[in-house]
Write a protein that holds these residues in place. Structure first.
Motif, PDB file in Angstrom:
ATOM      1  N   MET A  77      34.073 -29.465  31.628  1.00  6.06           N
ATOM      2  CA  MET A  77      33.090 -30.462  31.274  1.00  6.06           C
ATOM      3  C   MET A  77      31.778 -29.649  31.415  1.00  6.06           C
ATOM      4  O   MET A  77      30.772 -30.043  30.524  1.00  6.06           O
ATOM      5  CB  MET A  77      32.981 -31.618  31.629  1.00  6.06           C
ATOM      6  N   HIS A  80      29.974 -28.625  28.141  1.00  2.00           N
ATOM      7  CA  HIS A  80      29.254 -29.505  27.423  1.00  2.00           C
ATOM      8  C   HIS A  80      28.198 -30.033  28.087  1.00  2.00           C
ATOM      9  O   HIS A  80      27.103 -30.545  27.282  1.00  2.00           O
ATOM     10  CB  HIS A  80      30.446 -30.879  27.268  1.00  2.00           C
ATOM     11  N   ILE A  81      28.219 -30.115  29.173  1.00  2.00           N
ATOM     12  CA  ILE A  81      26.714 -30.546  30.040  1.00  2.00           C
ATOM     13  C   ILE A  81      25.854 -29.459  29.599  1.00  2.00           C
ATOM     14  O   ILE A  81      24.498 -30.015  29.575  1.00  2.00           O
ATOM     15  CB  ILE A  81      27.047 -30.794  31.658  1.00  2.00           C
ATOM     16  N   TYR A  83      25.420 -27.709  27.330  1.00  2.00           N
ATOM     17  CA  TYR A  83      25.136 -27.969  25.891  1.00  2.00           C
ATOM     18  C   TYR A  83      23.993 -29.026  25.758  1.00  2.00           C
ATOM     19  O   TYR A  83      23.146 -28.672  24.801  1.00  2.00           O
ATOM     20  CB  TYR A  83      26.519 -28.233  25.083  1.00  2.00           C
TER      21      TYR A  83
END
Lengths: 492, 359
Positions: A77, A80-81, A83
């Protein structure tokens, strides 16, 4: 990219790390529901205000006491964090609204935030609506998306242009590029060259004659730029005396009488002029005033009584009528002599234009405040423009150019400036908003400039100015430069 | 047994400091990851979720027979002793049309050579909905040894959050206990069993492991409602100069459902006017327990009466808003679940006066 906010002509867009956007890039915000869209330019890139990011930084602050460790992230994850954390906020200015009818310069459209699609648009597509004539194309260099920026050089016709930027950023370079582009299109150009930078225009980088060699005429006052009084009109001479040498009105009146007297007698020479002043029946103060100006003119070396030594500026300009540049080399000319020479050149140009000996002329004036009298500024942008003198001012001191010049400038070639005061001065240009100038010019790399105005259809474009194969002259002489062998220079 | 059911193989013991403590030494609970993945699979039928009010078991026990608190003054013991802290956070990520999305993350902090180091595990996303509630409950029941409690019922979706968090926390605590020795291990909370989250067996086993590995567990409670003669326990100590402890002897009595494993202390460890309830394994002699607190004073930074390692464990496990956004993005992209925004009825009905939780 997602549309976030619109305030007046400013649009804020959220962009993510995978979307590479640079300052100066153009984006199109297309609203499929209306079939309309907005063309915006990125003028500033900021970090998106992600909530909780301060906590994130505080948690991972890197100092001597920083906490090191490892993350077990079975679902991966963290990408995504990151990002989200690396999201950018693009501050954009609306440049045009487009519909089926083509682009319109307005900012009234409010596209749907949920449906609007945002993507980059190339300069080629930007200019697609108003394609330049292939015959008059001039390649300025490379845009941020690595495309060649080709502009219609005719946009300089009838225009007032300013090239400005910090010292050493490439102003003279683009000036040379524009000059050669005009010359190759058959335009006559006069350059007031303060530092002999343009004298190598007719040579390639190795010093060998290039294809422009025969079209570049270098005139050095006192050497190959000498004129006889017979070549001069009384009006030009009076202008020199009054404007450059501050001759009072009464004395100017006497001078006109002397001139006409000599003209009638066919004795219009420097020697006879001196004798005439000496023997002329007039007030002693007037005589003294005329004498002091006479000796200044004599000392300038611009005037000669020998017709064999005299060179006609008129002839040089006429040669340039089908494409050529007359470079007036002012490097070794004193301040007063410079004023005399410029007064003479401008007077001659106006005279030729008013007699339709020349159609129009492109004048390039470097650091014009050093030789242009106060009243000329207004003259150049109003009266002389109508005669066909289309001036390009080149300066690294933007505050030396008057505010009204900025307001009336049709094209602006802006290089890097970091000084707030300089940016404030330039931001008075009417071709674009102050925020764009301040933000983009502040971050321009070396040899990059933002082009504003008619030449780019009023879409400000950041361009890396292309290299020119011309002999670079006018380098600053350096004490510590290993290339300079002073002994050799002295021997030469 | 909780620990036996967690898929942890005991790695070779080594003494802390733990420069080589890495993720590979801690095997992730496979069932936990599988449970997370299974929970994220999409549902076809939606059912109405039933909500139950969360039961809040109170630990307040004002016993008139308890001994008067005894003040113990402390002097830091500089003997080098590893200090570790564990904390776990969970957060509601959002709601789907069928249920609730959660994320859980744990953090272990330890101090080595005057530097703090961390190991973070997670985040683990969970999708709790009516259909998988039973499955999750049964897995939790197995892990928590709840079969002994006859009043066990399937918890509601919202209550599962705290239970999943507790299971994960207990797994980390147990794992750390197994791979360390001669260390001070700091927990957030108390050493009491009785709730679903803290089963008798799991705590007994964990404390036994700690004792066999010469570890001492110090459990700090930030919030306590314990009172003595009408006064909050944590207020009793404030007038005493730090560092000191108040020993609350015979404060708790075990019941059928609740068992207290810790001797209860009130700790004021530094100058600031803060005090915390501190539980230390009551099976170890008091002198050893007090020595452990002294070693904590000598080996960890104490700010506002709270150990820095535990504070960092909390900070490192907590989710920031950016992380929540990142997790939401992961859920929508990788798990293909749509997060919906339900209207806040309180806000709709009462406007500005609609405070409190949504719903």
């Amino acid at each position: 990219m997602r549309l976030y906010k619109k305030e007046g002509s400013t649009i804020q867009i959220i962009s993510f790390p995978s979307e590479r956007v640079n300052k100066g890039d153009y984006l199109v915000i297309a609203d499929s529901s209306t079939g309309k869209g907005i063309i915006v330019q990125v003028v500033e890139i900021q970090y998106a205000n992600i909530p909780g990011f301060l906590e994130e930084l505080l948690r991972s602050c890197n100092d001597d006491y920083s906490i090191q460790g490892e993350d077990v992230d079975p679902f991966e994850m963290s990408n995504h964090i990151r990002y989200i954390q690396d999201a950018h906020l693009l501050i954009c200015k609306i440049r045009a609204v487009y519909s089926n009818k083509g682009p319109v310069f307005a900012s009234s459209l409010l596209p749907s935030r949920s449906r609007a699609k945002i993507k980059k648009i190339s300069t080629e597509r930007l200019f697609a609506q108003k394609k330049p004539n292939i015959k008059y194309l001039a390649n300025l260099g490379e845009t941020t998306e690595k495309n060649q920026l080709e502009v219609d050089i005719r946009a300089l016709d009838g225009s007032l242009n300013i090239i400005t930027g910090k010292k050493g950023t490439g102003k003279s370079h683009i000036s040379k590029l524009l000059t050669l582009s005009l010359v190759s299109q058959g335009a006559p150009v006069v350059i007031l060259d303060l530092n002999s930078e343009y004298t190598g225009l007719g040579q390639d980088s190795d010093g060998k004659p290039n294809r422009f060699h025969k079209q570049i005429h270098i005139l050095t006052p006192g050497h190959n730029l000498k004129v006889t009084l017979k070549q001069l009109k009384l009006g030009v001479m009076t202008s020199i005396l009054v404007n450059a040498l501050n001759l009072p009105g009464t004395s100017a009146r006497e001078f006109r009488r002397i001139w006409r007297f000599l003209e009638q007698n066919g004795n219009l020479t420097m020697q006879d002029l001196g004798s005439a002043i000496k023997s002329w029946k007039c007030n002693q103060h007037v005589r003294d005033a005329l004498f002091s100006r006479y000796y200044t003119i004599l000392g300038s070396g611009l005037f000669t009584d020998d017709p064999m030594q005299a060179i006609s500026l008129e002839d040089s300009l006429k040669k340039s009528r089908v494409g050529g540049a007359v470079v007036i080399d002012l490097r070794d000319t004193s301040t007063i002599d410079r004023l005399i020479v410029v007064e003479y050149v401008l007077g001659k140009i106006v005279e030729l234009l008013s007699r339709w000996k020349l159609k129009a002329i492109f004048l390039f004036a470097e650091e014009a405040h050093l030789y242009l009298r106060e009243t000329y500024w207004d003259d150049i942008v109003t009266r002389m423009r109508h005669f066909g003198v289309f001036t390009t001012f080149i300066t690294n001191q933007p505050d030396t150019i008057r505010e009204n010049i900025y307001r009336q400038a049709d094209n602006l070639f802006l290089f890097n400036f970091t000084n707030e005061h300089d940016l404030e001065t330039i931001s008075r240009a009417s071709k674009v908003d102050a925020e764009t100038i301040k933000s983009i010019a502040h971050d321009l790399p070396l040899h990059h400039c933002v082009v504003l105005g008619n030449i780019v259809n009023d879409f400000p474009i950041v361009v890396k100015v292309r290299k020119l194969d011309v002999y670079a002259k006018g380098h600053t002489r350096l004490f510590f430069s290993s290339k300079t062998n002073f002994r050799e220079v002295i021997q030469q | 047994m909780v620990n036996a059911q967690l898929p942890i193989t005991t790695p070779p013991k080594y003494n802390f400091p733990l420069p080589s403590m890495h993720a590979e030494n801690l095997q992730l609970p496979k069932q936990f990851v599988e449970l997370s993945l299974r929970s994220l699979k999409k549902l076809e039928n939606t059912q109405q979720m039933s909500k139950r009010n969360s039961e809040n078991s109170s630990l307040i026990n004002e016993n008139s027979k308890i001994d008067f608190p005894r003040l113990i003054r402390l002097k830091p013991n500089q003997t080098s002793t590893p200090v570790m802290a564990i904390d776990v956070s969970s957060i509601k990520i959002g709601e789907t049309e069928t249920g609730l999305l959660l994320a859980i993350r744990g953090a272990i902090i330890w101090k080595h050579a005057n530097r703090y180091q961390y190991l973070r595990i997670g985040p683990f996303p969970f999708h709790i909905y009516e259909e998988n509630k039973n499955l999750i409950s049964s897995i939790l029941r197995n892990h928590s040894q709840l079969a002994q409690f006859q009043d066990f019922t399937i918890p509601n979706s919202f209550y599962i959050q705290s239970r999943l968090t507790a299971i994960f926390e207990r797994w980390i605590q147990t794992s750390i206990n197994q791979i360390t020795n001669n260390s001070l291990i700091l927990f957030d909370g108390s050493l009491a069993s009785g709730s679903f989250e803290h089963s008798l067996e799991s705590i007994t086993q964990m404390l036994r492991t700690a004792r066999s590995n010469q570890n001492i567990i110090l459990a700090f409670s930030k919030m306590t409602r314990l009172v003595f003669r009408g006064q909050r326990l944590t207020d009793l100590i404030l007038k005493h100069p730090p560092p000191c402890l108040l020993k609350m002897a015979n404060y708790f009595t075990n019941t059928r459902l609740t068992h207290f494993f810790g001797s209860v202390y009130v700790a004021k460890l530094s100058g600031a006017n803060y005090a915390f309830r501190l539980d230390i394994d009551n099976a170890i002699p008091e002198i050893k327990a007090i020595e452990a607190v002294k070693k904590l004073l000598g080996n960890d930074l104490i700010l506002q009466s709270y150990p820095e390692t535990l504070r960092l464990a909390h900070i490192y496990s907590t989710f920031t808003a950016a992380e929540v956004l990142g997790i939401q993005r992961w859920i929508s992209q990788e798990a293909d679940l749509r997060i919906i925004t339900k209207p806040n009825l309180r806000r709709l009905l009462f406007g500005r006066f609609g405070k409190g939780p949504e719903g």
